[in-house]
Design a protein around this motif. Structure first.
Motif, PDB file in Angstrom:
ATOM      1  N   GLY A 294     -16.382  29.979  31.525  1.00 34.47           N
ATOM      2  CA  GLY A 294     -17.369  30.786  32.244  1.00 34.47           C
ATOM      3  C   GLY A 294     -16.745  31.980  32.933  1.00 34.47           C
ATOM      4  O   GLY A 294     -15.918  32.683  32.373  1.00 34.47           O
ATOM      5  N   GLN A 295     -17.137  32.220  34.173  1.00 38.27           N
ATOM      6  CA  GLN A 295     -16.640  33.381  34.920  1.00 38.27           C
ATOM      7  C   GLN A 295     -15.423  33.048  35.786  1.00 38.27           C
ATOM      8  O   GLN A 295     -14.948  33.882  36.542  1.00 38.27           O
ATOM      9  N   ASN A 296     -14.923  31.813  35.668  1.00 41.45           N
ATOM     10  CA  ASN A 296     -13.797  31.396  36.498  1.00 41.45           C
ATOM     11  C   ASN A 296     -12.491  31.998  35.986  1.00 41.45           C
ATOM     12  O   ASN A 296     -12.290  32.142  34.790  1.00 41.45           O
ATOM     13  N   LYS A 297     -11.604  32.324  36.917  1.00 43.18           N
ATOM     14  CA  LYS A 297     -10.330  32.915  36.536  1.00 43.18           C
ATOM     15  C   LYS A 297      -9.245  32.520  37.529  1.00 43.18           C
ATOM     16  O   LYS A 297      -9.516  32.217  38.688  1.00 43.18           O
ATOM     17  N   ILE A 298      -8.000  32.541  37.053  1.00 41.08           N
ATOM     18  CA  ILE A 298      -6.843  32.202  37.880  1.00 41.08           C
ATOM     19  C   ILE A 298      -6.508  33.371  38.812  1.00 41.08           C
ATOM     20  O   ILE A 298      -6.390  34.511  38.350  1.00 41.08           O
ATOM     21  N   PRO A 299      -6.350  33.110  40.113  1.00 38.95           N
ATOM     22  CA  PRO A 299      -5.858  34.179  40.991  1.00 38.95           C
ATOM     23  C   PRO A 299      -4.457  34.607  40.562  1.00 38.95           C
ATOM     24  O   PRO A 299      -3.622  33.761  40.216  1.00 38.95           O
ATOM     25  N   ARG A 300      -4.219  35.906  40.552  1.00 40.92           N
ATOM     26  CA  ARG A 300      -2.919  36.409  40.135  1.00 40.92           C
ATOM     27  C   ARG A 300      -1.817  36.073  41.146  1.00 40.92           C
ATOM     28  O   ARG A 300      -0.659  35.949  40.786  1.00 40.92           O
ATOM     29  N   LEU A 301      -2.182  35.980  42.417  1.00 34.01           N
ATOM     30  CA  LEU A 301      -1.182  35.674  43.425  1.00 34.01           C
ATOM     31  C   LEU A 301      -1.835  35.061  44.654  1.00 34.01           C
ATOM     32  O   LEU A 301      -3.025  35.250  44.894  1.00 34.01           O
ATOM     33  N   SER A 302      -1.056  34.299  45.382  1.00 37.75           N
ATOM     34  CA  SER A 302      -1.541  33.610  46.587  1.00 37.75           C
ATOM     35  C   SER A 302      -0.454  33.693  47.655  1.00 37.75           C
ATOM     36  O   SER A 302       0.739  33.749  47.338  1.00 37.75           O
ATOM     37  N   ASN A 303      -0.881  33.647  48.898  1.00 36.57           N
ATOM     38  CA  ASN A 303       0.077  33.692  50.001  1.00 36.57           C
ATOM     39  C   ASN A 303       0.536  32.292  50.402  1.00 36.57           C
ATOM     40  O   ASN A 303       1.261  32.130  51.377  1.00 36.57           O
ATOM     41  N   ASP A 304       0.085  31.285  49.660  1.00 37.81           N
ATOM     42  CA  ASP A 304       0.531  29.911  49.876  1.00 37.81           C
ATOM     43  C   ASP A 304       0.838  29.288  48.516  1.00 37.81           C
ATOM     44  O   ASP A 304       0.779  29.961  47.484  1.00 37.81           O
ATOM     45  N   ARG A 305       1.103  27.994  48.498  1.00 35.99           N
ATOM     46  CA  ARG A 305       1.525  27.345  47.260  1.00 35.99           C
ATOM     47  C   ARG A 305       0.540  26.272  46.791  1.00 35.99           C
ATOM     48  O   ARG A 305       0.897  25.373  46.028  1.00 35.99           O
ATOM     49  N   LYS A 306      -0.705  26.385  47.229  1.00 37.05           N
ATOM     50  CA  LYS A 306      -1.687  25.356  46.852  1.00 37.05           C
ATOM     51  C   LYS A 306      -1.886  25.289  45.348  1.00 37.05           C
ATOM     52  O   LYS A 306      -1.933  24.206  44.762  1.00 37.05           O
ATOM     53  N   ILE A 307      -2.031  26.450  44.700  1.00 39.63           N
ATOM     54  CA  ILE A 307      -2.256  26.470  43.248  1.00 39.63           C
ATOM     55  C   ILE A 307      -0.996  26.026  42.507  1.00 39.63           C
ATOM     56  O   ILE A 307      -1.059  25.161  41.616  1.00 39.63           O
ATOM     57  N   VAL A 308       0.142  26.585  42.863  1.00 39.76           N
ATOM     58  CA  VAL A 308       1.354  26.288  42.084  1.00 39.76           C
ATOM     59  C   VAL A 308       1.825  24.853  42.295  1.00 39.76           C
ATOM     60  O   VAL A 308       2.425  24.264  41.389  1.00 39.76           O
ATOM     61  N   ASP A 309       1.540  24.291  43.456  1.00 37.73           N
ATOM     62  CA  ASP A 309       1.897  22.876  43.652  1.00 37.73           C
ATOM     63  C   ASP A 309       1.103  21.997  42.710  1.00 37.73           C
ATOM     64  O   ASP A 309       1.629  21.004  42.168  1.00 37.73           O
ATOM     65  N   GLN A 310      -0.169  22.353  42.473  1.00 37.84           N
ATOM     66  CA  GLN A 310      -0.966  21.577  41.506  1.00 37.84           C
ATOM     67  C   GLN A 310      -0.515  21.840  40.088  1.00 37.84           C
ATOM     68  O   GLN A 310      -0.546  20.938  39.246  1.00 37.84           O
ATOM     69  N   LEU A 311      -0.092  23.074  39.799  1.00 32.83           N
ATOM     70  CA  LEU A 311       0.461  23.360  38.467  1.00 32.83           C
ATOM     71  C   LEU A 311       1.685  22.503  38.196  1.00 32.83           C
ATOM     72  O   LEU A 311       1.894  22.023  37.073  1.00 32.83           O
ATOM     73  N   ASN A 312       2.499  22.325  39.222  1.00 31.67           N
ATOM     74  CA  ASN A 312       3.720  21.515  39.058  1.00 31.67           C
ATOM     75  C   ASN A 312       3.410  20.061  38.759  1.00 31.67           C
ATOM     76  O   ASN A 312       4.229  19.339  38.201  1.00 31.67           O
ATOM     77  N   GLU A 313       2.182  19.635  39.141  1.00 34.28           N
ATOM     78  CA  GLU A 313       1.784  18.238  38.924  1.00 34.28           C
ATOM     79  C   GLU A 313       1.188  17.998  37.539  1.00 34.28           C
ATOM     80  O   GLU A 313       0.961  16.868  37.153  1.00 34.28           O
ATOM     81  N   GLN A 314       0.882  19.111  36.819  1.00 34.30           N
ATOM     82  CA  GLN A 314       0.238  18.964  35.502  1.00 34.30           C
ATOM     83  C   GLN A 314       1.184  18.248  34.509  1.00 34.30           C
ATOM     84  O   GLN A 314       2.370  18.456  34.514  1.00 34.30           O
TER      85      GLN A 314
END
Length: 499
Positions: free
Chosen positions: A479-499
């Motif tokens: 749909g219209q959902n998209k990955i943020p290009r950058l974040s000032n915290d590690r919430k997204i990348v910490d979940q990526l590391n868990e994949q």
């Protein structure tokens, strides 16, 4: 040349001339829109609360109507959602565009009988400007696909609601209905992977000439087509020559797309949102998208580096400058007033007014005062890839403030195209190329590297389909959902590391 393509060229010229009328008088056009909006909303609850009957100028408006985001406007929106009329705009809305919220859960963006036509006309006019400039119109005789959300709508207190792209599906002009794909049945499939598989089967042997959607999800479609056909998409669809996209910058995907397609195709960039259709690419020769000043939207601009200061200055269209990063503020004929949509833009031209989307005001990295924005990381990746065979499927960037050893750094999580030998031979050299490109663009970042506050970027490789798996895990695949290009915290990348 068919009758349909001849008619398209005639219509394109007519729309081009109509557009030029307001393009040539931008300030007068915006003043007219502003006064009409105030007049129409005087008797609404919002208009009464903010004394619209005393507003005679933008200066009055800026004193009486503060900048708000969705959370701050929500008390009014909640009343509209409950069925109360004449709250933000006269009467009740035609639809609610349902989007993902931050702290408030789902967001309900009103679409009115006055605002809805502009969503449809803008997308149409983008194609017509392309036809007028290039003279290419044969594609109108082929099949066109628009990868979008389900058109199945719910209802809330007498008002239908759904994803914007699903609502727009109900407004396809009759002259396009025979050309449009996928079928209604396929479009209604909710699960994105199942939907894309169905679309592949349905379109594989068709004369596809135009394909449209958010690049990351069109990429999934192309990959599945290539797997089924065993050849590039451009050979499967020999007459496919126009890609229409919006939502994210195409440049990080361009090399991968050309590899999947097997050749270059023309593209048109759009800047749509549930809150309004703001701009479209009106020229293949000029950088940026034409800001739509005559579409029921009054624009304000706040310099992004002043946005979080007390009482930042609010600029109107006649006061903007080239190359400045602005937060985009809108007031609309759907009842959004002094509304911060969250996007930042930069002007590439002031005659006419053209813009690029530079990022999100909440999507940035400034863990050490570096003020890195989306446009900078996208440009850095593009520059580092130039002249190489490296292909990137998806990426995001986050700060690593407390590394186990050494200085802090910016960590780039990148999914490379391993199917097409698109992975760097030397990760350190690629990381250095990205770092050098970042330092050229951002003086604050360069100072931090020179001053040994930060070390150079670190690349973390994301497994194949890692970003898709992440989006699926949070219920935002497709749909219209998209990955943020950058974040000032590690919430997204910490979940990526868990994949």
């Amino acid at each position: 040349m068919s009758i349909k393509s001849t008619a398209a060229k005639f219509f394109a010229k007519k729309i081009y001339n109509k557009t030029q009328a307001w393009v040539n008088e931008p300030i007068k056009t915006q003043n007219k829109v502003f006064l009409e909006l105030i007049q129409e909303a005087k008797k609404t609850q919002f208009g009464i609360d903010h004394h619209f009957d005393t507003i005679k100028s933008f200066e009055d408006f800026s004193k009486q109507v503060p900048i708000r985001d969705y959370e701050e406007l929500k008390p009014y929106v909640d009343r509209v959602v409950k069925g109360e009329p004449n709250v933000l705009w006269k009467g009740k809305p035609l639809y609610f565009a349902k989007t993902s919220g931050t702290t408030s859960g789902a967001k309900y963006i009103p679409l009115t009988k006055e605002s809805m036509p502009f969503h449809i006309e803008a997308a149409r006019n983008a194609i017509l400007h392309y036809i007028h400039e290039t003279g290419k119109a044969d594609f109108v005789d082929g099949k066109m696909i628009f990868l979008q959300g389900s058109p199945i709508l719910e209802e809330k207190n007498g008002v239908k609601l759904g994803r914007l792209s699903g609502i727009v599906a109900h407004f396809v002009p009759k002259y396009l209905q025979k050309n449009r794909m996928p079928s209604w049945e396929s479009n209604c499939i909710e699960d994105w992977e199942t939907k894309v598989n169905a679309i592949v089967e349905e379109t594989f042997d068709k004369n596809m000439t135009v394909i449209s959607g958010i690049p990351s999800w069109v990429q999934m479609y192309f990959e599945k087509l290539q797997q089924k056909g065993g050849k590039p998409v451009g050979e499967i669809f020999k007459n496919f020559n126009l890609f229409i996209y919006g939502g994210v910058n195409y440049e990080p995907y361009r090399a991968k797309f050309e590899n999947l397609i097997g050749r270059k195709v023309d593209s048109i960039e759009l800047f749509p949102a549930s809150e309004g259709f703001f701009a479209y690419q009106d020229s293949q020769k000029e950088k940026g998208m034409l800001l739509l000043l005559n579409s029921g939207i009054f624009y304000e601009f706040i310099k992004s580096d002043e946005f979080y200061t007390e009482n930042p200055r609010r600029y109107t269209i006649g006061e903007v400058e080239l190359g400045i990063n602005y937060v985009l503020i809108i007031s609309t004929n759907a009842g959004l007033w002094g509304y911060n949509i969250g996007d930042t833009i930069q002007f590439t031209s002031l005659k006419p007014y053209r813009v690029i989307v530079s990022g999100r005001i909440k999507h940035y990295i400034s863990a050490f005062g570096e003020h890195v924005i989306g446009k900078e990381v996208e440009n850095a990746l593009k520059e580092a890839m130039e002249g190489t065979t490296i292909r990137v499927n998806e990426f995001t960037v986050a700060p690593q403030i407390n590394p186990s050893e050494g200085l802090p750094y910016h960590e780039w999580f990148i999914e490379f195209d391993t199917d097409a030998s698109g992975e760097p031979e030397n990760f350190n050299l690629f990381a250095e190329a990205i770092d050098n490109a970042m330092r050229k663009q951002n003086v604050y970042y360069d100072d931090l590297i020179v001053g040994h506050v930060l070390r150079k970027v670190v690349i973390t490789k994301v497994a194949k389909n890692g970003f898709q798996d992440y989006m699926k895990s949070i219920g935002k695949l497709g749909g219209q959902n998209k990955i943020p290009r950058l974040s000032n915290d590690r919430k997204i990348v910490d979940q990526l590391n868990e994949q």
